[in-house]
Design a protein around this motif. Sequence first.
Motif, PDB file in Angstrom:
ATOM      1  N   LEU B  82       7.180 -25.434 -78.995  1.00  0.00           N
ATOM      2  CA  LEU B  82       5.802 -25.064 -79.315  1.00  0.00           C
ATOM      3  C   LEU B  82       4.839 -26.184 -78.972  1.00  0.00           C
ATOM      4  O   LEU B  82       5.096 -27.357 -79.268  1.00  0.00           O
ATOM      5  CB  LEU B  82       5.711 -24.731 -80.813  1.00  0.00           C
ATOM      6  CG  LEU B  82       4.316 -24.434 -81.347  1.00  0.00           C
ATOM      7  CD1 LEU B  82       4.180 -23.000 -81.778  1.00  0.00           C
ATOM      8  CD2 LEU B  82       3.959 -25.332 -82.507  1.00  0.00           C
ATOM      9  N   SER B  83       3.746 -25.821 -78.352  1.00  0.00           N
ATOM     10  CA  SER B  83       2.686 -26.793 -78.114  1.00  0.00           C
ATOM     11  C   SER B  83       1.655 -26.608 -79.221  1.00  0.00           C
ATOM     12  O   SER B  83       1.138 -25.518 -79.422  1.00  0.00           O
ATOM     13  CB  SER B  83       2.073 -26.529 -76.741  1.00  0.00           C
ATOM     14  OG  SER B  83       0.724 -26.886 -76.747  1.00  0.00           O
ATOM     15  N   PHE B  84       1.402 -27.685 -79.950  1.00  0.00           N
ATOM     16  CA  PHE B  84       0.502 -27.593 -81.096  1.00  0.00           C
ATOM     17  C   PHE B  84      -0.948 -27.557 -80.645  1.00  0.00           C
ATOM     18  O   PHE B  84      -1.319 -28.229 -79.688  1.00  0.00           O
ATOM     19  CB  PHE B  84       0.693 -28.795 -82.015  1.00  0.00           C
ATOM     20  CG  PHE B  84       1.952 -28.769 -82.814  1.00  0.00           C
ATOM     21  CD1 PHE B  84       3.185 -28.845 -82.188  1.00  0.00           C
ATOM     22  CD2 PHE B  84       1.906 -28.704 -84.198  1.00  0.00           C
ATOM     23  CE1 PHE B  84       4.355 -28.827 -82.922  1.00  0.00           C
ATOM     24  CE2 PHE B  84       3.079 -28.688 -84.948  1.00  0.00           C
ATOM     25  CZ  PHE B  84       4.298 -28.749 -84.306  1.00  0.00           C
ATOM     26  N   ARG B  86      -3.522 -28.483 -82.771  1.00  0.00           N
ATOM     27  CA  ARG B  86      -4.026 -29.760 -83.293  1.00  0.00           C
ATOM     28  C   ARG B  86      -2.875 -30.539 -83.911  1.00  0.00           C
ATOM     29  O   ARG B  86      -2.675 -30.519 -85.115  1.00  0.00           O
ATOM     30  CB  ARG B  86      -5.104 -29.516 -84.353  1.00  0.00           C
ATOM     31  CG  ARG B  86      -6.423 -29.074 -83.772  1.00  0.00           C
ATOM     32  CD  ARG B  86      -7.495 -28.891 -84.835  1.00  0.00           C
ATOM     33  NE  ARG B  86      -8.452 -27.900 -84.410  1.00  0.00           N
ATOM     34  CZ  ARG B  86      -8.331 -26.600 -84.607  1.00  0.00           C
ATOM     35  NH1 ARG B  86      -7.282 -26.120 -85.258  1.00  0.00           N
ATOM     36  NH2 ARG B  86      -9.243 -25.763 -84.150  1.00  0.00           N
ATOM     37  N   PRO B  87      -2.102 -31.247 -83.095  1.00  0.00           N
ATOM     38  CA  PRO B  87      -0.949 -31.971 -83.634  1.00  0.00           C
ATOM     39  C   PRO B  87      -1.389 -33.174 -84.463  1.00  0.00           C
ATOM     40  O   PRO B  87      -2.476 -33.711 -84.233  1.00  0.00           O
ATOM     41  CB  PRO B  87      -0.213 -32.426 -82.371  1.00  0.00           C
ATOM     42  CG  PRO B  87      -1.261 -32.501 -81.324  1.00  0.00           C
ATOM     43  CD  PRO B  87      -2.277 -31.463 -81.651  1.00  0.00           C
ATOM     44  N   MET B  98       8.419 -40.930 -78.495  1.00  0.00           N
ATOM     45  CA  MET B  98       8.369 -39.492 -78.744  1.00  0.00           C
ATOM     46  C   MET B  98       9.026 -38.735 -77.586  1.00  0.00           C
ATOM     47  O   MET B  98       9.837 -37.835 -77.799  1.00  0.00           O
ATOM     48  CB  MET B  98       6.893 -39.097 -78.893  1.00  0.00           C
ATOM     49  CG  MET B  98       6.661 -37.688 -79.349  1.00  0.00           C
ATOM     50  SD  MET B  98       7.106 -37.475 -81.070  1.00  0.00           S
ATOM     51  CE  MET B  98       6.613 -35.770 -81.305  1.00  0.00           C
ATOM     52  N   CYS B 102      12.382 -36.356 -77.555  1.00  0.00           N
ATOM     53  CA  CYS B 102      12.361 -34.950 -77.130  1.00  0.00           C
ATOM     54  C   CYS B 102      13.319 -34.668 -75.987  1.00  0.00           C
ATOM     55  O   CYS B 102      13.775 -33.546 -75.829  1.00  0.00           O
ATOM     56  CB  CYS B 102      10.987 -34.559 -76.589  1.00  0.00           C
ATOM     57  SG  CYS B 102       9.668 -34.670 -77.760  1.00  0.00           S
ATOM     58  N   VAL B 126       1.167 -41.841 -80.674  1.00  0.00           N
ATOM     59  CA  VAL B 126       1.071 -40.411 -80.377  1.00  0.00           C
ATOM     60  C   VAL B 126      -0.194 -39.786 -80.986  1.00  0.00           C
ATOM     61  O   VAL B 126      -0.386 -39.822 -82.205  1.00  0.00           O
ATOM     62  CB  VAL B 126       2.320 -39.659 -80.897  1.00  0.00           C
ATOM     63  CG1 VAL B 126       2.206 -38.163 -80.596  1.00  0.00           C
ATOM     64  CG2 VAL B 126       3.580 -40.219 -80.268  1.00  0.00           C
ATOM     65  N   ASN B 127      -1.026 -39.282 -80.116  1.00  0.00           N
ATOM     66  CA  ASN B 127      -2.267 -38.558 -80.452  1.00  0.00           C
ATOM     67  C   ASN B 127      -3.392 -39.408 -81.032  1.00  0.00           C
ATOM     68  O   ASN B 127      -4.472 -38.877 -81.320  1.00  0.00           O
ATOM     69  CB  ASN B 127      -1.998 -37.377 -81.405  1.00  0.00           C
ATOM     70  CG  ASN B 127      -1.025 -36.376 -80.809  1.00  0.00           C
ATOM     71  OD1 ASN B 127      -1.034 -36.157 -79.607  1.00  0.00           O
ATOM     72  ND2 ASN B 127      -0.173 -35.798 -81.628  1.00  0.00           N
ATOM     73  N   SER B 138      -0.108 -34.412 -73.437  1.00  0.00           N
ATOM     74  CA  SER B 138       0.969 -35.034 -74.197  1.00  0.00           C
ATOM     75  C   SER B 138       1.904 -33.952 -74.764  1.00  0.00           C
ATOM     76  O   SER B 138       3.130 -34.072 -74.700  1.00  0.00           O
ATOM     77  CB  SER B 138       0.360 -35.907 -75.293  1.00  0.00           C
ATOM     78  OG  SER B 138       1.177 -35.966 -76.422  1.00  0.00           O
ATOM     79  N   GLU B 139       1.322 -32.863 -75.274  1.00  0.00           N
ATOM     80  CA  GLU B 139       2.135 -31.772 -75.820  1.00  0.00           C
ATOM     81  C   GLU B 139       3.003 -31.145 -74.732  1.00  0.00           C
ATOM     82  O   GLU B 139       4.190 -30.896 -74.939  1.00  0.00           O
ATOM     83  CB  GLU B 139       1.226 -30.684 -76.421  1.00  0.00           C
ATOM     84  CG  GLU B 139       0.558 -31.068 -77.736  1.00  0.00           C
ATOM     85  CD  GLU B 139       1.560 -31.264 -78.848  1.00  0.00           C
ATOM     86  OE1 GLU B 139       1.651 -32.411 -79.314  1.00  0.00           O
ATOM     87  OE2 GLU B 139       2.271 -30.325 -79.227  1.00  0.00           O
ATOM     88  N   GLN B 142       5.862 -33.371 -73.694  1.00  0.00           N
ATOM     89  CA  GLN B 142       6.942 -33.322 -74.684  1.00  0.00           C
ATOM     90  C   GLN B 142       7.771 -32.056 -74.490  1.00  0.00           C
ATOM     91  O   GLN B 142       9.000 -32.081 -74.541  1.00  0.00           O
ATOM     92  CB  GLN B 142       6.379 -33.365 -76.102  1.00  0.00           C
ATOM     93  CG  GLN B 142       5.774 -34.707 -76.476  1.00  0.00           C
ATOM     94  CD  GLN B 142       5.057 -34.644 -77.812  1.00  0.00           C
ATOM     95  OE1 GLN B 142       5.526 -34.036 -78.758  1.00  0.00           O
ATOM     96  NE2 GLN B 142       3.892 -35.268 -77.890  1.00  0.00           N
ATOM     97  N   LEU B 143       7.061 -30.939 -74.260  1.00  0.00           N
ATOM     98  CA  LEU B 143       7.773 -29.674 -74.068  1.00  0.00           C
ATOM     99  C   LEU B 143       8.619 -29.697 -72.796  1.00  0.00           C
ATOM    100  O   LEU B 143       9.761 -29.232 -72.792  1.00  0.00           O
ATOM    101  CB  LEU B 143       6.781 -28.516 -73.987  1.00  0.00           C
ATOM    102  CG  LEU B 143       6.235 -28.017 -75.315  1.00  0.00           C
ATOM    103  CD1 LEU B 143       5.254 -26.883 -75.085  1.00  0.00           C
ATOM    104  CD2 LEU B 143       7.376 -27.527 -76.210  1.00  0.00           C
ATOM    105  N   GLN B 146      11.626 -31.505 -73.400  1.00  0.00           N
ATOM    106  CA  GLN B 146      12.495 -30.720 -74.289  1.00  0.00           C
ATOM    107  C   GLN B 146      13.161 -29.571 -73.521  1.00  0.00           C
ATOM    108  O   GLN B 146      14.271 -29.177 -73.836  1.00  0.00           O
ATOM    109  CB  GLN B 146      11.591 -30.155 -75.390  1.00  0.00           C
ATOM    110  CG  GLN B 146      12.251 -29.840 -76.701  1.00  0.00           C
ATOM    111  CD  GLN B 146      11.226 -29.281 -77.675  1.00  0.00           C
ATOM    112  OE1 GLN B 146      10.036 -29.590 -77.611  1.00  0.00           O
ATOM    113  NE2 GLN B 146      11.689 -28.449 -78.589  1.00  0.00           N
TER     114      GLN B 146
END
Lengths: 395, 240
Positions: B82-84, B86-87, B98, B102, B126-127, B138-139, B142-143, B146
């Motif tokens: 999942l891409s957030f 507002r992480p 991070m 992942c 991160v963020n 960045s999201e 990470q995905l 992953q």
Amino acid sequence: MPVLENRPGKDLDEELIKRFKAGSDIEASQDIGALEEEEIQRLKQTGVDLDAANRLGTFIQTNCNVASCHCDIEGVEMLPVTEALKKYDGLKEYWWRILDPDKDAFTKETQRHLDNGYFIRSKPGEKVVYPLQTCLYIRNDNVAQKVHNIVVAEEGSELHIITGCTTHPHLTSGLHIGVSEFYVKKGAKLVFTMVHNWAEDVYVRPRTAIVVEEGGTFLSNYISLKGVKSVQAFPTCTLKGRNAIARFNSVIVAPEGSDIDTGSRIILDAPETRAEIISRTISYGGRVIARGHLIGKARQIKAHLECQGLMLTEEGIIHAIPELEAHVADVDMSHEAAVGRIAKEEIEYLMARGLDEEEATSTIVRGFLNVKIDGLPKELDEELQKAVEECRKGM
Amino acid sequence: MLHIEDLWVDVHGKEVLKGINIDIGKGETHCLFGKNGSGKTTLLMTIMGFEGYKVKHGKIMFKGEDITYMPLNERAKMGLGLSFQRPPTLRGVKLRDMLNLCSSSPGAGIELAIQYGFEKFLDREVNLGFSGGEIKKSELLQLMAQNPDLTLLDEPESGVDIENLNVIGDMIRTLLEKDRHRNRTKSGLIITHTGFILNYVTADKGHVMLDGRLRCEGNPIDIFEGIQKHGYEECAKCQF
């Protein structure tokens, strides 16, 4: 909740001092014999590396005796403070100049029964690339160590000191009183990194004052990851010349039974000076008082204070006391303080990337304790990882 | 890949999803349209398995397995990502760490960061202080590290400037194997407000969520044009 000791009053302070014996009462053979392997390892865990090539000088005081004092570069002078007093006619400019010996029972005791301490002076313009290390080591049980340190960074010089304060690996009880007066002259820079690695029944009473002249910079890093009976420290830094800078960074972990009352005060006494206090504290059973006091006395100063506290258990106390005090209108002062448990949101963020809850928690605690200071031995990093694990287990 | 049957979900004791049915096949990308507060994010968070999203009824099947009550991290390990929108900020945790955490294969995330010109962010926390577009990048990095089989994207274009939309679009295309025209295995479910992402990513199906229910299903571009012309309310009345 374990019963934690209240902050001792004057009488209690004197009583506390009486409970310990002087280093000079210990048989000399016990006191200054060669360090054993486990002791050398202990020092490394405290940031002091006796084998390191990247240390320009080393000072070690065991109980009351100076066990080692050498410095490899000409531009820096390092002496036991008792020798410096003789050599420089009592160090009149620096000795008890910014601290009052009558301040409290501990300063009085140090003035009356001084063991020793270090004198370090970087000559004008000397820029030291690698750090110097000092170590105040209590080697025998139930000893009171009383030191008085003087550091002078002369005009335009740069100096980094790593100081490790610790006890013998098998020792549990002691008292450490450290009086320190630091002078950062015009355009000079002093980085002072202090690592505390005490034992369960050790009392620690540092008394520190710093003066920074025009264009000078003082950076302080303080790391305390282990259990300790009681620490009470409140260094005061005065920025007395235009454009002087001070920054205090601290990382403190308080396991059950620890009572740590610490913080710093910065007096911005000249225009356009800047100050920052950042503290990160973790409690898993112990009490931490995280103080910070910024006093703006001159125009166009900028000061910021940040206290972050992480409560990992239902037990324990984190008491953040951020104070801002402005004496003139034209100042820019701010603070933020936040205390609480690890945000669920952060843990879930990491879990959504495939980490389990324990791994996610460790990652966050490790980040919170993240201190990257150049020149610290890898053993200290390992200690930090261990502290993270201890924190997590303590949850 | 994903099969959801009559899913009812409460958030803080309030009924948000009211009987969702959806099927996303292997290699398919679906878009989810809907007003703010209609329950789109809740659906994504429930599929991923966040605490606080209480399934009252129904089930979620992923790769043939019932994951309705499976812990969040196990779903991630099964191939959900999942891409957030507002992480949270992770203080002291570097993006480098991070990405390594992942990465399904060692170093994959770092390589990707370099490939997408994001290496100067590797040593940032991160963020912390990231702009809208930087958060999205960045999201997505990470995905990509992953490498999930079903990617859930919550408004991937929001807060991204025009210049970076190309890059974001390209990253999503890669994640969803859009350049592969046969035997595609990666699936996606994308929430979009602006429809902008449709310029970069072809979607197979669109759904409109209104008040916790999926009200229509069809060609995503037709649906999006319909919403633009007539608004969500009209869209609700129309039955495909």
